[in-house]
Write an enzyme that holds these catalytic residues in place. Structure first.
Site, PDB file in Angstrom:
ATOM      1  CG  PHE A 118      -2.363   0.034   0.926  1.00  0.00           C
ATOM      2  CD1 PHE A 118      -2.942  -0.908   0.086  1.00  0.00           C
ATOM      3  CD2 PHE A 118      -3.176   1.027   1.457  1.00  0.00           C
ATOM      4  CE1 PHE A 118      -4.294  -0.859  -0.208  1.00  0.00           C
ATOM      5  CE2 PHE A 118      -4.532   1.084   1.163  1.00  0.00           C
ATOM      6  CZ  PHE A 118      -5.091   0.140   0.328  1.00  0.00           C
ATOM      7  CD  GLN A 232      -5.218  10.745   2.505  1.00  0.00           C
ATOM      8  OE1 GLN A 232      -6.009   9.840   2.714  1.00  0.00           O
ATOM      9  NE2 GLN A 232      -3.950  10.669   2.856  1.00  0.00           N
ATOM     10  CG  HIS A 234      -8.052   8.297  -2.744  1.00  0.00           C
ATOM     11  ND1 HIS A 234      -7.786   7.806  -3.989  1.00  0.00           N
ATOM     12  CD2 HIS A 234      -7.824   7.277  -1.878  1.00  0.00           C
ATOM     13  CE1 HIS A 234      -7.416   6.532  -3.879  1.00  0.00           C
ATOM     14  NE2 HIS A 234      -7.431   6.191  -2.610  1.00  0.00           N
ATOM     15  CG  LEU A 244     -11.574   6.117  -3.167  1.00  0.00           C
ATOM     16  CD1 LEU A 244     -11.115   7.543  -3.288  1.00  0.00           C
ATOM     17  CD2 LEU A 244     -11.375   5.614  -1.770  1.00  0.00           C
ATOM     18  CD  GLU A 247      -2.820   4.049  -1.353  1.00  0.00           C
ATOM     19  OE1 GLU A 247      -3.496   5.037  -1.032  1.00  0.00           O
ATOM     20  OE2 GLU A 247      -1.817   3.691  -0.746  1.00  0.00           O
ATOM     21  NE  ARG A 278      -4.822   6.744   0.279  1.00  0.00           N
ATOM     22  CZ  ARG A 278      -5.758   6.160   0.996  1.00  0.00           C
ATOM     23  NH1 ARG A 278      -6.422   6.867   1.879  1.00  0.00           N
ATOM     24  NH2 ARG A 278      -6.037   4.900   0.829  1.00  0.00           N
ATOM     25  CG  HIS A 346     -10.352   9.413   0.606  1.00  0.00           C
ATOM     26  ND1 HIS A 346     -11.471   8.639   0.421  1.00  0.00           N
ATOM     27  CD2 HIS A 346      -9.424   8.610   1.175  1.00  0.00           C
ATOM     28  CE1 HIS A 346     -11.213   7.409   0.863  1.00  0.00           C
ATOM     29  NE2 HIS A 346     -10.006   7.376   1.339  1.00  0.00           N
ATOM     30  NE  ARG A 381      -6.876   7.944   6.133  1.00  0.00           N
ATOM     31  CZ  ARG A 381      -7.074   7.020   5.212  1.00  0.00           C
ATOM     32  NH1 ARG A 381      -6.475   5.865   5.295  1.00  0.00           N
ATOM     33  NH2 ARG A 381      -7.874   7.253   4.186  1.00  0.00           N
TER      34      ARG A 381
END
Lengths: 567, 344
Positions: A118, A232, A234, A244, A247, A278, A346, A381
């Site tokens: 990730f 944040q 995304h 969305l 990821e 991100r 996001h 994050r």
């Protein structure tokens, strides 16, 4: 109503874990969970990718320490290091705990919980259940709460905390089914209502109800918000709806391409490429678009997320939801052609200021999950850390409230106070001359935020954003509620949600205007570098005499010194 | 404005949404309101309803949350079929609409109506509780978090699809048994029960099954397949129901309930004759006394009114019964093997 020991507001991952843990800590307590939706509808269900934990199932050399470092670095050193310690150390235990309770994790060949790479993580440590991880976690928690007999008040809309001095008396909420305003006197209240990123409206991946209700309630009660300016974006929202694309799609090997067919991430993060953190990837997409290398469409400029080279089998088995969504909402089958994407608001890193035990400054009031800000995510994050956050700090909130409930008395909430609330919420139902439509205000709020308080920020833009929000708040006073019935008045609920978003939007813009540096998700064109000397600190925003008032709080450091953040 | 101006080259269509209305505070009975709006390709039913609510009539009431097909809030009947409004394309519905240009929007069936398109989900939650739709882990609570259960990919795949369920209740709304009997367990609850029953971590298989085989339980399904056809996540719900039934017979025996006896009688008839011996089926399912008391009077009436022929004195086997029997045995053997390998 009989006073409660604990009232939990919100039935997502944090709220449900809190309920379970509180019951486990002290089975004699009288606990209730209030939620404006049925708990299984909560936005936790939308988390697709997974939850990070250094189980070492996939990469044997992964450690909790590496997870801690990745998280601190990812936060652009704004996370509190002691809080990150808690988050990452508890991670393996809590993932196993969920597994032991029945969460259907995907599996590796040796039958252990599967993990995948990730963004921003040095090892593949994101545990997942295909691309429905949040959904299956939420189902498990809801099932377990039903098993334990947790008392639910479903479809109750939380209005305000009832406060005497520095103490909370409990919660005031509206029963959607009857329209009645009801009192929930309680020794402790845990706010776990999720994030506030829906204030960006159509440029947000969030559910329609992620309107920061818990934060707004706390804010109005005088509890400080922390780091609200950090929102944040995304990188890969669907072009038309902002919904969305996880990821995980890049974790499985998807490419980001511009209109020249170039994997442009080579320019911004040559090592990590598509799996950079991100904030960096979002800025890269936005830069590509701003410099004219995006595709054009009536719905706006966009880029390509290309999965075609992964093959039909992998897409069908590992990313089925992504395929379904891009077919439903873009008319594009990712097996055949690339998905049109652009950055979308996001996640809210900011939230109610809490300590590591989820306590707020008000006695008996706690906050957890995206609603709170411990802070473990700092300025940005990492993917896979939000599910982890709600689990770990949801549990801590449940335990802390259960242990401390005995210290507080439930206050009384008077009929007069309830009546006053009822009159206030129904005020917009009176026909008046000129009126405003909530739909338009909501849309305008989203637009001004995306434009002026978005990915790239600058003093004059932020000033404009602040003025727009003030104007919208003024116009909101004339908003009209067309549905005058008591039964399930969704019109009224949406107006109340808009009020919450407007209140919080002010804190986001104020924090962003004040912070004259670029850090994590907060990028100031006029202050392009991180300024540790002046700004290595948390922003606090508190409502004082009806005005946003700025304050600050030091960042707790630990083993890791400030470093430049490169990927 | 909610409706984007995207793909305007493809034009717009005027669409009339015929929306079911009922506010228990003022209406003595439900009625329909028509709202006509221009809709482009790519717009979902939910976005249209949002537009109507924001711009025409703020009192139209429906639930919506994630708007991305994962939370299950916005299930409703669109032109008679239960589905999620947020993933249903207006133009797709129009193409199949009986009345040109009109889309009828109604609340789910089989759940108590609250207002307009909103129904009460509590009965469904109540059934999830009644049928213990949870894992009661074999691991004691105090031990949890220390180590993982090791679970094969094969076991994961057994319940993977079932865990896609978002409890939207489309299957509940379409279920033909629930229309006649509101106490019936419901397809979604059977699906969840199945998901729990094939999970090796669960410790309450017997207890749950004991409840499922009672009245209103797993044997009441009539295999109409409407649940499966309407499932918004394309979950093979009937496979789960069959799985539970096989499990019930395996774990509780053929003579457990009238349901298992009924299934067994089917098997016997098919093996013997290649078809059903319908006249004696009720006797073998529910016994002589029950049949005489409950079914005989109705059967007589039906015969008198020529709604059904007299049962033949002898039922002949179908043509090619010998070959059929070989096939039948091979098939049952295959199923048994399959079940054994699942057990591992």
């Amino acid at each position: 109503m009989k006073p409660f020991d604990i009232v939990i507001v919100g039935g997502g991952g944090a709220g449900l874990y809190a309920a379970m843990e509180a019951m486990k800590t002290n089975p004699a307590l009288n606990i209730a969970v209030l939620s404006k939706v049925y708990p299984n509808r909560s936005h936790t269900s939308a988390a697709q990718g997974g939850a990070n934990a250094a189980l070492g199932n996939k990469a044997k050399d992964d450690t909790v320490e590496m997870h801690i470092f990745d998280t601190i670095k990812g936060s652009d050193y704004l996370a509190d290091q002691d809080a990150v310690d808690v988050l990452c150390s508890e991670a393996p235990k809590i993932i196993r705990e969920l597994e032991n309770m029945g969460t259907p994790w995907s599996r590796l060949e040796d039958n252990t919980i599967a993990q995948r790479p990730f963004g921003g993580a040095g090892r593949p440590r994101c545990c997942y259940c295909s691309d429905k991880t949040g959904h299956t976690i939420l189902q498990t928690l809801y099932e377990q709460c039903l098993r334990k007999g947790v008392i639910f008040f479903n479809e109750y809309f939380a209005l305000n905390l009832s406060v005497s001095g520095s103490c909370s008396n409990g919660l005031i909420a509206m029963n959607m089914k009857t329209g009645k305003v009801e009192a929930f006197p309680a020794k402790t209240v845990i706010l776990a209502t999720g994030g506030y990123a829906k204030m960006y409206w159509n440029r947000s991946s969030n559910a329609a109800g992620n309107t920061g209700d818990g934060q707004a309630i706390a804010y109005r009660a005088g509890i400080p918000m922390k780091d609200m300016e950090f929102v944040q974006f995304h990188p890969t929202g669907l072009r038309k709806s902002g919904l969305l694309v996880t990821e995980g799609a890049r974790g499985e090997g998807g490419y980001l391409l511009n209109k020249d067919g170039e994997r442009f991430m080579a320019r911004y993060a040559p090592e990590k490429m598509e799996l950079g953190p991100r904030d960096l990837v979002s800025r890269s997409l936005e830069t590509e678009i701003l410099q004219g290398r995006g595709f054009d469409s009536p719905a706006g400029k966009y880029l390509h997320l290309d999965l075609t080279h992964l093959g039909a089998d992998l897409i069908k088995s590992r990313l089925p939801q992504i395929r379904e969504m891009s077919m439903n909402f873009e008319g594009v089958d990712p097996i055949e052609e690339p998905i049109p994407v652009r950055p979308t608001a996001h996640y809210s890193m900011g939230g109610i200021d809490t300590d590591n035990q989820t306590r707020t400054i008000m006695d008996g009031v706690y906050a957890a999950g995206e609603c709170g800000c411990v802070s473990v995510h700092g300025a940005n994050r990492l993917g896979g850390n939000s599910l982890l956050d709600i689990l770990v700090f949801g549990r801590i909130a449940g335990r802390t409230a259960a242990e401390e409930a005995g210290k507080f008395r439930p206050g009384t909430i008077s009929e007069a106070e309830l009546n006053e609330q009822l009159q206030e919420v129904r005020g917009g139902m009176q026909a008046s001359g000129r009126y405003e439509r909530y739909g338009e205000l909501r849309e305008e709020l989203g637009q001004t935020l995306a434009l002026n308080v978005g990915i790239f920020r600058e003093s004059s833009l932020l000033q404009k954003g602040i003025e727009d929000i003030a104007e919208l708040k003024e116009r909101f006073k004339k908003v009209r509620i067309f549905d005058t019935s008591d039964v399930f008045n969704t019109n009224l609920m949406q107006v109340l949600e808009l009020k919450n978003m407007l209140d919080l939007a002010e804190t986001v813009a104020a924090g962003a205007f004040a912070r004259e540096e670029s850090r994590g998700s907060h990028t100031r064109i006029d202050f392009p570098v991180r300024d540790d000397a002046k700004w290595h600190k948390h922003t606090l925003t508190t409502l004082v005499n009806g005005k946003v008032t700025l304050g600050e709080k030091p960042v707790t450091m630990g083993r890791y010194e400030l470093q430049e953040r490169t990927y | 404005m909610t409706l984007p101006t995207d793909q305007h080259t493809e034009g717009k269509k005027n669409v009339t949404f015929r929306v079911f209305r009922f506010n228990p505070q003022v209406d003595s009975k439900p009625y329909f309101d028509d709202y006509t709006i221009p809709v482009e390709r790519g717009i979902t039913v939910l976005r249209s309803l949002n537009y109507i609510k924001e711009h025409i009539d703020g009192s139209v009431s429906f639930r919506a949350f994630c708007q991305a097909g994962i939370c299950g809030s916005c299930s409703m009947r669109v032109n008679g079929l239960s589905q999620l409004a947020c993933t249903t394309q207006v133009w797709d519905v129009l193409a199949k609409s009986r009345e040109p240009g009109i889309i009828k929007v109604e609340p789910l069936r089989n759940l108590p109506l609250i207002k307009d398109l909103i129904v009460d989900m509590d009965p469904l939650v109540g059934k999830m509780v009644h049928y213990s739709n949870w894992i009661d882990s074999t691991m004691p609570e105090a031990q949890m978090g220390k180590k993982e259960f090791l679970i094969s990919e094969e076991e994961f795949l057994r319940y993977d699809k079932a865990t896609d369920c978002i409890l939207c209740a489309s299957c509940v709304s379409e279920c033909s048994i629930l229309r006649a009997n509101k106490e019936y367990v419901s397809p979604a609850v059977l699906l969840k029960s199945y998901r729990m029953s094939v999970d090796s971590r669960d410790s309450m298989h017997e207890q749950r099954m004991a409840e499922l085989v009672k009245d209103h339980g797993v044997w009441d399904c009539t295999h109409c397949y409407r649940c499966q056809e309407s499932c918004v996540k394309s979950i093979p719900i009937m496979d789960a129901i069959h799985g539970l039934r096989e499990d019930a017979i395996e774990s509780r025996g053929k003579n457990d309930t009238s349901g298992s006896k009924h299934a067994e009688a089917f098997m016997t008839d098919i093996e013997k004759k290649g078809k059903l011996i319908e006249a004696t089926l009720p006797i073998r399912t529910n016994g002589v006394v029950w049949t005489l008391q409950n079914l005989l009077p109705m059967a007589m009436k039906m015969i008198m009114k020529r709604r059904t022929p007299l049962p033949p004195p002898l039922v002949k086997s179908v043509k090619g019964i010998k070959i059929f029997r070989t096939m039948f045995r091979e098939m049952t053997e295959h199923v048994k093997q399959d079940q054994k390998s699942h057990k591992k």
